[in-house]
Design a protein around this motif. Structure first.
Motif, PDB file in Angstrom:
ATOM      1  N   ILE A   1       0.984   3.186  15.573  1.00 33.18           N
ATOM      2  CA  ILE A   1       1.131   1.834  15.031  1.00 33.18           C
ATOM      3  C   ILE A   1       2.597   1.450  15.150  1.00 33.18           C
ATOM      4  O   ILE A   1       3.484   2.261  14.861  1.00 33.18           O
ATOM      5  N   VAL A   2       2.866   0.198  15.556  1.00 34.90           N
ATOM      6  CA  VAL A   2       4.251  -0.227  15.743  1.00 34.90           C
ATOM      7  C   VAL A   2       4.525  -1.511  14.961  1.00 34.90           C
ATOM      8  O   VAL A   2       3.836  -2.520  15.143  1.00 34.90           O
ATOM      9  N   PHE A   3       5.518  -1.449  14.081  1.00 34.17           N
ATOM     10  CA  PHE A   3       6.065  -2.622  13.384  1.00 34.17           C
ATOM     11  C   PHE A   3       7.384  -2.979  14.066  1.00 34.17           C
ATOM     12  O   PHE A   3       8.186  -2.097  14.368  1.00 34.17           O
ATOM     13  N   SER A   4       7.625  -4.270  14.268  1.00 32.48           N
ATOM     14  CA  SER A   4       8.862  -4.692  14.927  1.00 32.48           C
ATOM     15  C   SER A   4       9.438  -5.920  14.251  1.00 32.48           C
ATOM     16  O   SER A   4       8.704  -6.764  13.735  1.00 32.48           O
ATOM     17  N   VAL A   5      10.756  -6.023  14.298  1.00 30.17           N
ATOM     18  CA  VAL A   5      11.414  -7.270  13.889  1.00 30.17           C
ATOM     19  C   VAL A   5      11.272  -8.278  15.034  1.00 30.17           C
ATOM     20  O   VAL A   5      11.122  -7.882  16.201  1.00 30.17           O
TER      21      VAL A   5
ATOM     22  N   ASN B   1      -8.096  14.735   7.244  1.00 31.01           N
ATOM     23  CA  ASN B   1      -8.948  15.400   8.225  1.00 31.01           C
ATOM     24  C   ASN B   1      -9.583  14.392   9.171  1.00 31.01           C
ATOM     25  O   ASN B   1      -9.658  14.610  10.389  1.00 31.01           O
ATOM     26  N   SER B   2     -10.023  13.261   8.621  1.00 28.21           N
ATOM     27  CA  SER B   2     -10.635  12.232   9.461  1.00 28.21           C
ATOM     28  C   SER B   2      -9.627  11.614  10.422  1.00 28.21           C
ATOM     29  O   SER B   2      -9.951  11.326  11.584  1.00 28.21           O
ATOM     30  N   ILE B   3      -8.391  11.401   9.950  1.00 26.41           N
ATOM     31  CA  ILE B   3      -7.344  10.879  10.828  1.00 26.41           C
ATOM     32  C   ILE B   3      -7.096  11.855  11.976  1.00 26.41           C
ATOM     33  O   ILE B   3      -7.023  11.465  13.152  1.00 26.41           O
TER      34      ILE B   3
ATOM     35  N   SER C   1       0.139  14.223  17.682  1.00 28.43           N
ATOM     36  CA  SER C   1       0.280  14.610  16.270  1.00 28.43           C
ATOM     37  C   SER C   1      -1.012  14.306  15.521  1.00 28.43           C
ATOM     38  O   SER C   1      -1.603  13.230  15.693  1.00 28.43           O
ATOM     39  N   PRO C   2      -1.465  15.216  14.665  1.00 25.51           N
ATOM     40  CA  PRO C   2      -2.661  14.942  13.867  1.00 25.51           C
ATOM     41  C   PRO C   2      -2.416  13.949  12.733  1.00 25.51           C
ATOM     42  O   PRO C   2      -3.356  13.537  12.048  1.00 25.51           O
ATOM     43  N   LYS C   3      -1.158  13.558  12.548  1.00 24.18           N
ATOM     44  CA  LYS C   3      -0.806  12.599  11.518  1.00 24.18           C
ATOM     45  C   LYS C   3      -0.688  11.204  12.132  1.00 24.18           C
ATOM     46  O   LYS C   3      -0.448  11.060  13.335  1.00 24.18           O
ATOM     47  N   LEU C   4      -0.867  10.175  11.315  1.00 21.47           N
ATOM     48  CA  LEU C   4      -0.651   8.808  11.796  1.00 21.47           C
ATOM     49  C   LEU C   4       0.851   8.597  11.982  1.00 21.47           C
ATOM     50  O   LEU C   4       1.636   8.840  11.063  1.00 21.47           O
ATOM     51  N   VAL C   5       1.254   8.139  13.157  1.00 24.10           N
ATOM     52  CA  VAL C   5       2.671   7.942  13.463  1.00 24.10           C
ATOM     53  C   VAL C   5       2.957   6.445  13.573  1.00 24.10           C
ATOM     54  O   VAL C   5       2.334   5.736  14.367  1.00 24.10           O
TER      55      VAL C   5
ATOM     56  N   ASP D   1       2.994  20.173   8.587  1.00 23.31           N
ATOM     57  CA  ASP D   1       3.158  20.141   7.129  1.00 23.31           C
ATOM     58  C   ASP D   1       1.901  19.538   6.491  1.00 23.31           C
ATOM     59  O   ASP D   1       1.603  18.353   6.657  1.00 23.31           O
ATOM     60  N   GLU D   2       1.155  20.343   5.742  1.00 20.12           N
ATOM     61  CA  GLU D   2      -0.086  19.868   5.126  1.00 20.12           C
ATOM     62  C   GLU D   2       0.165  18.811   4.063  1.00 20.12           C
ATOM     63  O   GLU D   2      -0.758  18.077   3.685  1.00 20.12           O
ATOM     64  N   ASP D   3       1.387  18.711   3.569  1.00 16.22           N
ATOM     65  CA  ASP D   3       1.711  17.715   2.556  1.00 16.22           C
ATOM     66  C   ASP D   3       2.057  16.362   3.168  1.00 16.22           C
ATOM     67  O   ASP D   3       2.264  15.395   2.452  1.00 16.22           O
ATOM     68  N   VAL D   4       2.111  16.281   4.504  1.00 21.07           N
ATOM     69  CA  VAL D   4       2.437  15.031   5.199  1.00 21.07           C
ATOM     70  C   VAL D   4       1.169  14.414   5.773  1.00 21.07           C
ATOM     71  O   VAL D   4       0.379  15.095   6.432  1.00 21.07           O
ATOM     72  N   LYS D   5       0.976  13.111   5.519  1.00 16.61           N
ATOM     73  CA  LYS D   5      -0.161  12.398   6.104  1.00 16.61           C
ATOM     74  C   LYS D   5       0.275  11.328   7.098  1.00 16.61           C
ATOM     75  O   LYS D   5      -0.489  10.965   7.992  1.00 16.61           O
ATOM     76  N   VAL D   6       1.487  10.822   6.934  1.00 17.96           N
ATOM     77  CA  VAL D   6       1.996   9.759   7.799  1.00 17.96           C
ATOM     78  C   VAL D   6       3.421  10.106   8.204  1.00 17.96           C
ATOM     79  O   VAL D   6       4.198  10.635   7.404  1.00 17.96           O
ATOM     80  N   ILE D   7       3.766   9.812   9.470  1.00 14.21           N
ATOM     81  CA  ILE D   7       5.123   9.998   9.971  1.00 14.21           C
ATOM     82  C   ILE D   7       5.671   8.636  10.382  1.00 14.21           C
ATOM     83  O   ILE D   7       4.994   7.884  11.099  1.00 14.21           O
TER      84      ILE D   7
END
Length: 257
Positions: free
Chosen positions: A121-125, A205-207, A96-100, A44-50
């Protein structure tokens, strides 16, 4: 009940595992649903981050009991196809070409920790625990090994994979398995803010090209890696994003990505 929830807002795709009654455990149907969702978001070209997250108190407990019981009666061919499906899920996330981003609000164990391992990238409680417990039931964390060695190095990977012990969020952070620890009240806000920082401040594109280099270079010799870096560097310089970015920098303009 749908096994996952998928929604998109402000160029962020949210993929939520939705089996809270089963501790968000993995089974073939969930693996297939997750793969389809990640493939759709990646294309999806409208998505940059998942963002990958879960409903309930557990991020994912790994394979569910019914699935483990079924494994005992599977043929080699059935086990092969089942393993290939999980491999495709991990690769769909990893490549994935998107940041996950993984938003972990509960324990991530075995295959559930495998999902964490392949996110960018991982966020955790603080309360979450992480580990690969397969060796305690006579199984092996086979697919995860290929990714975890890349992420943590051989020493830490051996420590986690061979002991089967769980570690807390602080230890997982020290090891490099997770990036940020945020309390439960603030984790959604923190993840959303981080995602929007990426959306507004970086080139898609850079990501994508940076991730292509990062996921490929470890399999290459130094010369091969440098040759790939050269080709991607040249490709980037001729891109519309690079031309826009340099022009905005030189003109001291704020660029809206």
């Amino acid at each position: 009940m749908d096994l996952i929830a998928y929604n998109k807002s402000e160029r962020v795709a949210n993929i939520t595992i939705n089996r809270p009654g089963k501790r968000n455990a993995l089974n073939p149907e969930l693996v297939t649903s997750l793969t389809k969702a990640f493939d759709a978001a990646s294309e999806d070209e409208d998505v940059k981050v998942i963002i990958l997250k879960s409903n309930g108190d557990v991020f994912s407990a790994g394979a569910d009991l019914e699935y483990l019981q079924q494994l005992q009666n599977n043929t080699n061919e059935e086990n092969f196809h089942d393993t290939i499906a999980l491999k495709e899920l991990f690769l769909s996330i990893y490549r994935s070409p998107k940041l996950v981003i993984a938003q972990v609000e509960g324990h991530a164990i075995a295959g559930g920790c495998g999902l964490v391992s392949v996110c960018d990238i991982v966020f955790s409680v603080p309360e979450a625990k992480f580990g690969y417990t397969e060796v305690k039931i006579g199984f092996i964390p086979a697919l995860v090994t290929c990714f975890l060695v890349r992420k943590l190095g051989e020493g830490r990977a051996k420590e986690m994979l061979l002991s089967g012990e769980l570690i807390d969020a602080n230890t997982a952070s020290d090891y490099g398995l997770i990036n940020f620890i945020v309390n439960k009240e603030g984790i959604s806000i923190s993840v959303s803010a981080y995602a929007q920082k990426i959306v507004q401040g970086t080139s898609a594109n850079s990501i994508a090209l940076s991730k292509e280099l990062l996921t490929s270079v470890q399999d290459l010799s130094l010369d091969e890696g440098l040759n790939l870096a050269v080709s991607l560097n040249v490709k980037t310089r001729s891109s519309t994003d690079c031309k826009r970015g340099i022009a905005a920098f030189l003109n001291k303009e704020k660029l809206e990505w």
